[in-house]
Scaffold this motif. Structure first.
Motif, PDB file in Angstrom:
ATOM      1  N   LEU A  30     -27.668  -6.415  66.427  1.00 27.56           N
ATOM      2  CA  LEU A  30     -27.825  -5.584  67.625  1.00 27.56           C
ATOM      3  C   LEU A  30     -27.566  -4.110  67.322  1.00 27.56           C
ATOM      4  N   CYS A  31     -26.472  -3.841  66.634  1.00 29.31           N
ATOM      5  CA  CYS A  31     -26.154  -2.441  66.323  1.00 29.31           C
ATOM      6  C   CYS A  31     -27.187  -1.834  65.379  1.00 29.31           C
ATOM      7  N   THR A  32     -27.684  -2.613  64.429  1.00 30.80           N
ATOM      8  CA  THR A  32     -28.695  -2.101  63.509  1.00 30.80           C
ATOM      9  C   THR A  32     -29.985  -1.765  64.253  1.00 30.80           C
ATOM     10  N   PHE A  33     -30.419  -2.652  65.135  1.00 32.13           N
ATOM     11  CA  PHE A  33     -31.645  -2.372  65.880  1.00 32.13           C
ATOM     12  C   PHE A  33     -31.477  -1.198  66.837  1.00 32.13           C
ATOM     13  N   VAL A  34     -30.306  -1.056  67.436  1.00 28.68           N
ATOM     14  CA  VAL A  34     -30.053   0.115  68.281  1.00 28.68           C
ATOM     15  C   VAL A  34     -30.073   1.378  67.422  1.00 28.68           C
ATOM     16  N   GLY A  35     -29.510   1.308  66.222  1.00 27.40           N
ATOM     17  CA  GLY A  35     -29.538   2.449  65.310  1.00 27.40           C
ATOM     18  C   GLY A  35     -30.952   2.829  64.904  1.00 27.40           C
ATOM     19  N   ILE A  36     -31.778   1.833  64.616  1.00 31.17           N
ATOM     20  CA  ILE A  36     -33.180   2.104  64.270  1.00 31.17           C
ATOM     21  C   ILE A  36     -33.897   2.751  65.448  1.00 31.17           C
ATOM     22  N   PHE A  37     -33.673   2.208  66.647  1.00 30.02           N
ATOM     23  CA  PHE A  37     -34.302   2.773  67.845  1.00 30.02           C
ATOM     24  C   PHE A  37     -33.866   4.220  68.067  1.00 30.02           C
ATOM     25  N   LEU A  38     -32.554   4.473  67.961  1.00 28.45           N
ATOM     26  CA  LEU A  38     -32.066   5.839  68.172  1.00 28.45           C
ATOM     27  C   LEU A  38     -32.542   6.792  67.085  1.00 28.45           C
ATOM     28  N   ASP A  39     -32.622   6.315  65.853  1.00 24.36           N
ATOM     29  CA  ASP A  39     -33.130   7.170  64.779  1.00 24.36           C
ATOM     30  C   ASP A  39     -34.582   7.565  65.031  1.00 24.36           C
ATOM     31  N   LYS A  40     -35.377   6.636  65.508  1.00 26.64           N
ATOM     32  CA  LYS A  40     -36.774   6.965  65.809  1.00 26.64           C
ATOM     33  C   LYS A  40     -36.866   7.929  66.989  1.00 26.64           C
ATOM     34  N   LYS A  41     -36.045   7.689  68.028  1.00 26.85           N
ATOM     35  CA  LYS A  41     -36.080   8.538  69.228  1.00 26.85           C
ATOM     36  C   LYS A  41     -35.595   9.954  68.935  1.00 26.85           C
ATOM     37  N   LEU A  42     -34.509  10.048  68.146  1.00 27.63           N
ATOM     38  CA  LEU A  42     -33.879  11.346  67.918  1.00 27.63           C
ATOM     39  C   LEU A  42     -34.349  12.035  66.645  1.00 27.63           C
ATOM     40  N   GLY A  43     -35.098  11.335  65.819  1.00 25.97           N
ATOM     41  CA  GLY A  43     -35.592  11.932  64.577  1.00 25.97           C
ATOM     42  C   GLY A  43     -34.519  12.055  63.513  1.00 25.97           C
TER      43      GLY A  43
END
Length: 80
Positions: A30-43
């Motif tokens: 869960l934390c890894t997927f949230v991190g991937i999502f936030l990295d894509k959103k925030l660049g």
């Protein structure tokens, strides 16, 4: 009768092992997927690493609490 009791203990042990794995893997994923999502959103490119370790710490805490609850429960015996 003894074979039935043995079978129950084996299944109980397998269930506990499975729960240990689930308690560790779910927070990490869960934390890894949230991190991937936030990295894509925030660049950014570092949040996935940070959140992976947060998930690992959360999983370790889950396992610790789960194991503590197992060993804190008094064992019930039919001989008592």
């Amino acid at each position: 009768m003894k074979k039935n009791k043995y079978d129950k203990e084996v299944y109980r042990s397998l269930t506990l092992i499975t729960q240990f794995g689930i308690n560790m893997l779910v927070p990490i994923f869960l934390c890894t997927f949230v991190g991937i999502f936030l990295d894509k959103k925030l660049g950014t490119s570092y949040l996935v690493v940070i959140l992976f370790f947060v998930g690992a710490l959360a999983g370790a805490r889950n396992i610790y609490m789960f194991a503590k609850n197992i060993y804190d429960k008094p064992k019930k015996s039919k001989d008592d």
